[in-house]
Design an enzyme around this catalytic site. Structure first.
Site, PDB file in Angstrom:
ATOM      1  N   LYS A   1       0.817  -1.226   0.000  1.00 46.68           N
ATOM      2  CA  LYS A   1       0.000   0.000   0.000  1.00 46.68           C
ATOM      3  C   LYS A   1       0.850   1.276   0.000  1.00 46.68           C
ATOM      4  O   LYS A   1       0.409   2.306  -0.489  1.00 46.68           O
ATOM      5  CB  LYS A   1      -0.977  -0.003   1.176  1.00 46.68           C
ATOM      6  CG  LYS A   1      -2.033  -1.096   1.024  1.00 46.68           C
ATOM      7  CD  LYS A   1      -3.347  -0.755   1.667  1.00 46.68           C
ATOM      8  CE  LYS A   1      -4.382  -1.785   1.228  1.00 46.68           C
ATOM      9  NZ  LYS A   1      -5.688  -1.617   1.797  1.00 46.68           N
TER      10      LYS A   1
ATOM     11  N   LYS B   1      -5.074 -10.738  -5.526  1.00 45.13           N
ATOM     12  CA  LYS B   1      -6.282 -11.110  -4.786  1.00 45.13           C
ATOM     13  C   LYS B   1      -7.467 -10.224  -5.175  1.00 45.13           C
ATOM     14  O   LYS B   1      -7.286  -9.065  -5.537  1.00 45.13           O
ATOM     15  CB  LYS B   1      -6.014 -11.078  -3.278  1.00 45.13           C
ATOM     16  CG  LYS B   1      -6.249  -9.768  -2.604  1.00 45.13           C
ATOM     17  CD  LYS B   1      -6.125  -9.868  -1.087  1.00 45.13           C
ATOM     18  CE  LYS B   1      -6.258  -8.460  -0.521  1.00 45.13           C
ATOM     19  NZ  LYS B   1      -7.348  -8.215   0.353  1.00 45.13           N
TER      20      LYS B   1
ATOM     21  N   LYS C   1     -11.578  -4.808  -3.109  1.00 36.06           N
ATOM     22  CA  LYS C   1     -12.625  -3.790  -3.277  1.00 36.06           C
ATOM     23  C   LYS C   1     -12.113  -2.635  -4.121  1.00 36.06           C
ATOM     24  O   LYS C   1     -12.893  -1.932  -4.744  1.00 36.06           O
ATOM     25  CB  LYS C   1     -13.019  -3.212  -1.915  1.00 36.06           C
ATOM     26  CG  LYS C   1     -13.574  -4.195  -0.931  1.00 36.06           C
ATOM     27  CD  LYS C   1     -14.062  -3.424   0.305  1.00 36.06           C
ATOM     28  CE  LYS C   1     -14.094  -4.307   1.519  1.00 36.06           C
ATOM     29  NZ  LYS C   1     -13.021  -4.007   2.483  1.00 36.06           N
TER      30      LYS C   1
HETATM   31  N1  AQP Z   1      -9.605 -11.859  -1.934  1.00 36.91           N
HETATM   32  C1  AQP Z   1      -9.867 -12.288  -0.705  1.00 36.91           C
HETATM   33  N2  AQP Z   1     -10.022 -13.621  -0.463  1.00 36.91           N
HETATM   34  C2  AQP Z   1     -10.310 -14.079   0.785  1.00 36.91           C
HETATM   35  N3  AQP Z   1     -10.479 -13.245   1.848  1.00 36.91           N
HETATM   36  C3  AQP Z   1     -10.345 -11.915   1.644  1.00 36.91           C
HETATM   37  N4  AQP Z   1     -10.451 -10.851   2.466  1.00 36.91           N
HETATM   38  C4  AQP Z   1     -10.215  -9.714   1.771  1.00 36.91           C
HETATM   39  N5  AQP Z   1      -9.967 -10.001   0.487  1.00 36.91           N
HETATM   40  C5  AQP Z   1     -10.033 -11.361   0.373  1.00 36.91           C
HETATM   41  C6  AQP Z   1     -10.787 -10.964   3.883  1.00 36.91           C
HETATM   42  O1  AQP Z   1     -11.978 -10.218   4.100  1.00 36.91           O
HETATM   43  C7  AQP Z   1     -11.960  -9.691   5.432  1.00 36.91           C
HETATM   44  C8  AQP Z   1     -12.318  -8.260   5.405  1.00 36.91           C
HETATM   45  O2  AQP Z   1     -11.372  -7.569   4.629  1.00 36.91           O
HETATM   46  P1  AQP Z   1     -11.206  -6.013   4.802  1.00 36.91           P
HETATM   47  O3  AQP Z   1     -12.316  -5.304   4.165  1.00 36.91           O
HETATM   48  O4  AQP Z   1     -11.015  -5.679   6.200  1.00 36.91           O
HETATM   49  O5  AQP Z   1      -9.840  -5.703   4.161  1.00 36.91           O
HETATM   50  P2  AQP Z   1      -9.173  -5.807   2.775  1.00 36.91           P
HETATM   51  O6  AQP Z   1      -8.255  -6.977   2.841  1.00 36.91           O
HETATM   52  O7  AQP Z   1      -8.534  -4.508   2.594  1.00 36.91           O
HETATM   53  O8  AQP Z   1     -10.265  -6.016   1.685  1.00 36.91           O
HETATM   54  P3  AQP Z   1     -10.048  -5.666   0.179  1.00 36.91           P
HETATM   55  O9  AQP Z   1     -11.295  -6.066  -0.458  1.00 36.91           O
HETATM   56  O10 AQP Z   1      -8.823  -6.271  -0.378  1.00 36.91           O
HETATM   57  O11 AQP Z   1      -9.899  -4.099   0.184  1.00 36.91           O
HETATM   58  P4  AQP Z   1      -8.812  -3.208  -0.542  1.00 36.91           P
HETATM   59  O12 AQP Z   1      -9.185  -3.232  -1.957  1.00 36.91           O
HETATM   60  O13 AQP Z   1      -9.017  -1.842   0.093  1.00 36.91           O
HETATM   61  O14 AQP Z   1      -7.450  -3.781  -0.280  1.00 36.91           O
HETATM   62  C9  AQP Z   1     -10.565  -9.984   6.003  1.00 36.91           C
HETATM   63  O15 AQP Z   1     -10.656 -11.092   6.868  1.00 36.91           O
HETATM   64  C10 AQP Z   1      -9.743 -10.320   4.786  1.00 36.91           C
HETATM   65  O16 AQP Z   1      -8.721 -11.246   5.084  1.00 36.91           O
END
Ligand code: AQP
Length: 327
Positions: free
Chosen positions: A111, A192, A195
């Site tokens: 990040k 992965k 969002k």
């Molecule tokens: N691709 C994924 N596969 C499995 N688990 C996932 N998690 C996130 N992406 C995947 C799990 O979802 C939970 C909540 O995630 P979060 O919203 O707290 O954080 P994040 O990892 O930042 O989610 P994103 O979607 O990947 O957001 P951005 O795009 O901002 O980076 C956690 O338990 C996470 O492990």
């Protein structure tokens, strides 16, 4: 009963990666655990957010929690910023962690993108996550694979404090799904599902309409060899779709492979479209009802009160441990 804690950031549309990696476990665990589920809005502001959008997303995630089956009569649902103990413990833990271990976090590296100066919150947010978990004397943390390193850090900090000052924290364990722990992007199965990807077809959001689900899956990246086989290294796209199929259907990957032996990618994708539509339709319907209901705010208010009562007990113990305050 063992205590469970986990959270989701209100940073956009929750996708099937979040669901299959984390949220689905939340629902299963509430039957025989004491569960606390948080909407971690303080984590969301590690990068700039539109304040109005953030509040909307907080309520969206709360409604989604209930829409997927988290029952507020069994589990505590609350918003992180309603319990000030997260920030207080976060600071105390910052004073018991090292910049070296934080700059080593792969998510920080990704990040911060090699920039010389980045927001401090981006560096210290794993410590806030440790505070979220330790504040509730958590035994089990259901999360996706990408959080493994942060759970290890939480354990390290807890053990460090316990060894130096005496038993203060419960040392938690991560809980990861067999299938779905790391759902990959549909357009690029080497990264992965996330969002924040600019390509809407890289993910399927829990609230996507049927037509969008179909489009995203039918155009998902595969390969040219035509065999439906689980081989993440050589066939990342097909393997990702197999994992998603397995996680939604509850069928072992080998059995899914056997069911589709000799069939083409088109047939497999069509079956996955139907399975995904079937899984998400009731969530969408529940969400629309709950999001409009007055019950949502009541659930969050009550959840905050219950969470705060637990947090205050831990904070009292932690203040005593460190000699903070004067009585
Ligand atoms: N691709 C994924 N596969 C499995 N688990 C996932 N998690 C996130 N992406 C995947 C799990 O979802 C939970 C909540 O995630 P979060 O919203 O707290 O954080 P994040 O990892 O930042 O989610 P994103 O979607 O990947 O957001 P951005 O795009 O901002 O980076 C956690 O338990 C996470 O492990």
């Amino acid at each position: 009963m063992k205590r469970v804690f986990s959270g989701v950031q209100p940073t956009g549309n929750i996708h099937i990666g979040n669901y299959l990696g984390a949220l689905k476990q939340f629902v299963d665990l509430q039957e025989d655990h004491e569960c606390i589920y948080c909407i971690v809005d303080e984590h969301a502001i590690t990068v700039p957010q539109d304040p109005k959008e953030l509040r909307k997303h907080v309520l969206d995630v709360a409604a989604l929690y209930m829409a997927i089956g988290i029952d507020p009569r069994k589990s505590i649902i609350f918003v992180q910023s309603s319990v000030s103990g997260h920030a207080e413990l976060g600071w105390i833990l910052c004073c018991n962690s090292y910049t070296g271990e934080l700059t080593r976090m792969t998510q920080f590296k990704a990040k911060s993108g090699g920039q010389e100066s980045v927001g401090t919150g981006l560096l210290t947010y794993p410590v806030l996550m440790a505070a979220d978990i330790l504040l509730y004397d958590t035994d089990v943390v259901p999360v996706g694979n990408d959080q493994k390193q942060h759970i290890e850090l939480t354990r390290d900090i807890a053990i460090r404090v316990n060894n130096k000052y005496g038993e203060t924290f419960v040392v938690p364990e991560g809980r990861f799904m067999k299938a779905g722990a790391r759902v990959m992007a549909l357009d690029d199965p080497t990264s992965k599902m996330s969002k924040s990807s600019p390509n809407n077809h890289s993910r399927i959001s829990l609230l996507d309409e049927d037509s969008k689900i179909k489009k995203s899956i039918m155009r998902a990246t595969t390969d040219s060899d035509g065999e439906i086989r689980f081989d993440p290294e050589n066939k990342p796209g097909v393997s990702n779709l197999l994992s998603i199929y397995s996680a939604f259907s509850g069928t072992a990957i080998e059995d899914v492979e056997a069911d589709f032996r000799g069939k083409g990618y088109g047939d497999f994708k069509k079956a996955l479209v139907e399975l995904t539509k079937e899984a998400l339709a009731p969530i969408r319907q529940n969400f629309n009802e709950i999001r409009e209901s007055e019950e949502l705010i009541r659930v969050l208010d009550e959840g905050a009160e219950k969470a705060d009562a637990i947090a205050q007990k831990t904070l009292k113990r932690v203040r005593d441990t460190f000699g903070l305050g004067y009585r």
